[in-house]
Scaffold this motif. Sequence first.
Motif, PDB file in Angstrom:
ATOM      1  N   PHE A  24      99.088  56.590  68.716  1.00 42.22           N
ATOM      2  CA  PHE A  24      97.918  57.252  67.758  1.00 42.22           C
ATOM      3  C   PHE A  24      97.419  57.808  68.706  1.00 42.22           C
ATOM      4  CE2 PHE A  24      98.009  53.422  65.131  1.00 42.22           C
ATOM      5  CZ  PHE A  24      98.571  54.454  63.907  1.00 42.22           C
ATOM      6  N   THR A  25      97.614  57.834  69.683  1.00 44.99           N
ATOM      7  CA  THR A  25      96.615  58.400  71.533  1.00 44.99           C
ATOM      8  C   THR A  25      97.094  60.184  71.894  1.00 44.99           C
ATOM      9  OG1 THR A  25      98.352  57.319  72.529  1.00 44.99           O
ATOM     10  CG2 THR A  25      96.100  56.204  73.066  1.00 44.99           C
ATOM     11  N   ARG A  26      98.688  60.570  70.585  1.00 46.64           N
ATOM     12  CA  ARG A  26      98.290  62.520  70.524  1.00 46.64           C
ATOM     13  C   ARG A  26      97.526  62.272  69.192  1.00 46.64           C
ATOM     14  NH1 ARG A  26     102.599  64.913  73.326  1.00 46.64           N
ATOM     15  NH2 ARG A  26     103.623  63.191  74.672  1.00 46.64           N
ATOM     16  N   MET A  27      97.164  61.598  69.178  1.00 50.63           N
ATOM     17  CA  MET A  27      95.789  62.076  67.280  1.00 50.63           C
ATOM     18  C   MET A  27      94.680  62.335  68.287  1.00 50.63           C
ATOM     19  SD  MET A  27      95.935  60.744  63.538  1.00 50.63           S
ATOM     20  CE  MET A  27      95.047  58.788  64.990  1.00 50.63           C
ATOM     21  N   VAL A  28      94.021  63.760  67.645  1.00 51.56           N
ATOM     22  CA  VAL A  28      92.601  63.716  68.062  1.00 51.56           C
ATOM     23  C   VAL A  28      91.713  62.446  66.991  1.00 51.56           C
ATOM     24  CG1 VAL A  28      90.613  65.393  68.675  1.00 51.56           C
ATOM     25  CG2 VAL A  28      92.894  65.786  69.466  1.00 51.56           C
ATOM     26  N   ILE A  54      92.500  57.492  78.390  1.00 45.48           N
ATOM     27  CA  ILE A  54      93.708  57.567  77.980  1.00 45.48           C
ATOM     28  C   ILE A  54      94.953  59.049  76.598  1.00 45.48           C
ATOM     29  CG2 ILE A  54      96.190  56.834  76.872  1.00 45.48           C
ATOM     30  CD1 ILE A  54      95.560  54.440  78.241  1.00 45.48           C
ATOM     31  N   TRP A  55      93.551  58.424  75.663  1.00 46.22           N
ATOM     32  CA  TRP A  55      92.961  59.764  74.681  1.00 46.22           C
ATOM     33  C   TRP A  55      93.041  60.953  74.679  1.00 46.22           C
ATOM     34  CZ3 TRP A  55      93.312  54.883  71.164  1.00 46.22           C
ATOM     35  CH2 TRP A  55      93.591  55.169  70.074  1.00 46.22           C
ATOM     36  N   ASN A  61      91.850  66.549  76.839  1.00 45.00           N
ATOM     37  CA  ASN A  61      90.916  66.737  76.957  1.00 45.00           C
ATOM     38  C   ASN A  61      89.695  67.270  75.529  1.00 45.00           C
ATOM     39  OD1 ASN A  61      91.019  67.476  78.912  1.00 45.00           O
ATOM     40  ND2 ASN A  61      90.549  68.790  79.603  1.00 45.00           N
ATOM     41  N   ASN A  62      90.485  66.946  74.461  1.00 41.63           N
ATOM     42  CA  ASN A  62      89.990  67.047  72.790  1.00 41.63           C
ATOM     43  C   ASN A  62      89.699  65.762  72.150  1.00 41.63           C
ATOM     44  OD1 ASN A  62      90.120  70.243  71.741  1.00 41.63           O
ATOM     45  ND2 ASN A  62      92.811  69.725  72.606  1.00 41.63           N
ATOM     46  N   THR A  63      90.281  65.098  72.026  1.00 41.95           N
ATOM     47  CA  THR A  63      88.962  63.501  71.703  1.00 41.95           C
ATOM     48  C   THR A  63      88.061  63.842  73.376  1.00 41.95           C
ATOM     49  OG1 THR A  63      91.554  63.007  70.946  1.00 41.95           O
ATOM     50  CG2 THR A  63      88.910  61.047  71.716  1.00 41.95           C
ATOM     51  N   ASP A  64      87.059  63.510  72.588  1.00 43.46           N
ATOM     52  CA  ASP A  64      85.788  62.761  73.641  1.00 43.46           C
ATOM     53  C   ASP A  64      86.385  61.777  74.831  1.00 43.46           C
ATOM     54  OD1 ASP A  64      83.464  62.632  75.225  1.00 43.46           O
ATOM     55  OD2 ASP A  64      82.152  62.775  73.184  1.00 43.46           O
ATOM     56  N   ILE A  65      85.792  61.905  76.015  1.00 37.28           N
ATOM     57  CA  ILE A  65      85.753  60.994  76.903  1.00 37.28           C
ATOM     58  C   ILE A  65      85.512  59.734  76.900  1.00 37.28           C
ATOM     59  CG2 ILE A  65      84.661  62.131  78.632  1.00 37.28           C
ATOM     60  CD1 ILE A  65      87.408  61.042  80.491  1.00 37.28           C
ATOM     61  N   GLN A  66      84.235  59.622  76.068  1.00 40.96           N
ATOM     62  CA  GLN A  66      83.301  58.874  75.939  1.00 40.96           C
ATOM     63  C   GLN A  66      82.782  58.501  74.437  1.00 40.96           C
ATOM     64  OE1 GLN A  66      81.653  56.959  78.083  1.00 40.96           O
ATOM     65  NE2 GLN A  66      82.214  58.276  79.872  1.00 40.96           N
ATOM     66  N   PHE A  67      84.376  58.410  73.713  1.00 41.57           N
ATOM     67  CA  PHE A  67      83.837  59.079  72.023  1.00 41.57           C
ATOM     68  C   PHE A  67      83.701  57.340  71.577  1.00 41.57           C
ATOM     69  CE2 PHE A  67      88.871  56.647  72.994  1.00 41.57           C
ATOM     70  CZ  PHE A  67      88.447  55.863  71.832  1.00 41.57           C
ATOM     71  N   PRO A  68      82.579  57.149  70.622  1.00 42.07           N
ATOM     72  CA  PRO A  68      81.894  56.143  69.745  1.00 42.07           C
ATOM     73  C   PRO A  68      82.640  55.026  69.893  1.00 42.07           C
ATOM     74  CG  PRO A  68      81.240  58.828  69.113  1.00 42.07           C
ATOM     75  CD  PRO A  68      82.351  58.678  69.807  1.00 42.07           C
TER      76      PRO A  68
END
Length: 487
Positions: free
Chosen positions: A239-243, A277-278, A284-291
């Motif tokens: 799933f880590t290619r999915m934003v 990893i996401w 860089n399109n998923t927030d590196i500090q995603f909730p």
Amino acid sequence: MVLQRAPKRAIVWGFSDTNRHVTLEIGSQLYQTKSGLHPVNEFGESIWSVTLDPQPDGGPNQINVHQTLPNGTLVTLTLNDVYFGDVWICSGQSNMQMTVRDIFNGSIEIANADKYPKIRLFTAALKPSATPMEELLGIEQNWSIPSADSVGGPSWTYISAVCWLYGRMIHEALNGIPIGLVVTSWGGTAIELWMPPEPLHECGISSDERVPLQPYNELLGIRDTLNNSNLYNAMIYPFTRMVIYGSIWYQGESNADYNRDKYTCTFSKMIQTWRQIWFTRTNNNTDIQFPFGFVQLSTFRTDGRMVGGFPWIRWHQTFDVGYVPNHVVPNVFMAVALDLRDDPNLIHPRTKHDVAYRLSRAGLAVAYGQSVEYLGPIVSNVTLSNDRERIYVTYTAVSEISLRSTDGFEVCCRGERCATKDNDWEPLTFSGKTGLTITLTIRNFCARRSIYGFRYLWRETPCPFKQAPIYSTTDANLPSPPYLKVF
């Protein structure tokens, strides 16, 4: 399906013969790319990937992907009914896997499911792998619109009750923004199975270790042991290619007696590693500090005297602070669940509406910045009186505290023995409340002894249903989390 909305840029990717041109079309927008030069699977295929321009929330949209074969034939793959919104990953063990039909009032959720056509559901199959996989090894529930069938699937199969209820509640609170819910969970699994090797090594854990699944997996017909990282490889990495927008997590029971004292490390490292990893694999399109939200461990056995490992996992889930958000790992939120016992169901309480309510309030506040009350009373200070006969506990995060019980407060005055001897802790007597401060009287047993520590609700199943001692007055469904203070 739902893909991630603006301001993020969703990614669409797939497999193709190597070094081939691919065209993607969405509305009036065209994107050109080429597949990679090197095969990544047993079919000799490589990966192509397109990063879309930021798309506003809504839909439906159609995505067409075209490729011309060597013989001149134009092949088109079409994705229909695609919405843009927020995508949430739902992971963990059996209390995340527990399905809507198995909870209190699940039949109502199933009957009303078709009222939420802008929520989309997906459930990964239970498959392990020794190496990271680009593609899922199995799908239990392909992308689905909510219906009696898709929300009310077979027990322990689909769809996760906590995931569905959390998604439905934030969907309603966000005025119908499309929500994509991706469930990838497996009952009876330790956190080590959901982590890649590197953070395991940082926590002093071998990546070659075999981990038994907990016995209650037998209700799912599963009896096995898995290697560390096996579920990360097969059920997270694909799933880590999915934003995505964020993740929620319900796990910890399997670590109550397994690497319990390393859970502060493993949990914090898992969150940080997933985020990195996401971030990296989505360019860089998923927030590196995603909730990242989690459910603090609920209850197990009916014996209210049992301490066991659950209180320690609850504490370690907060990185030994006692609450989140905190300074240790940013952008983390939680639901307290230790007062939601369901004695016939023991480790699988059916009270998931309360869990999701508490988690969704926290998600709306932390992940979306809404001004909603989401924390119960949080301990801000614990002090001893000068004569060492009283303990004062002061709370914050609420305007007023509500007292439902006077049980659950303990003190220990037997020195370092207190760290390992639960029988050495003595109950405190509640003797008053002034504003946000309560006063507890230390019994004569501790006279002239050095006070080692104070703790609150430090039991596996510490109170009757919704009868923890301390709640918020303005939101009666928000209890104070368990707490430990060593003086």
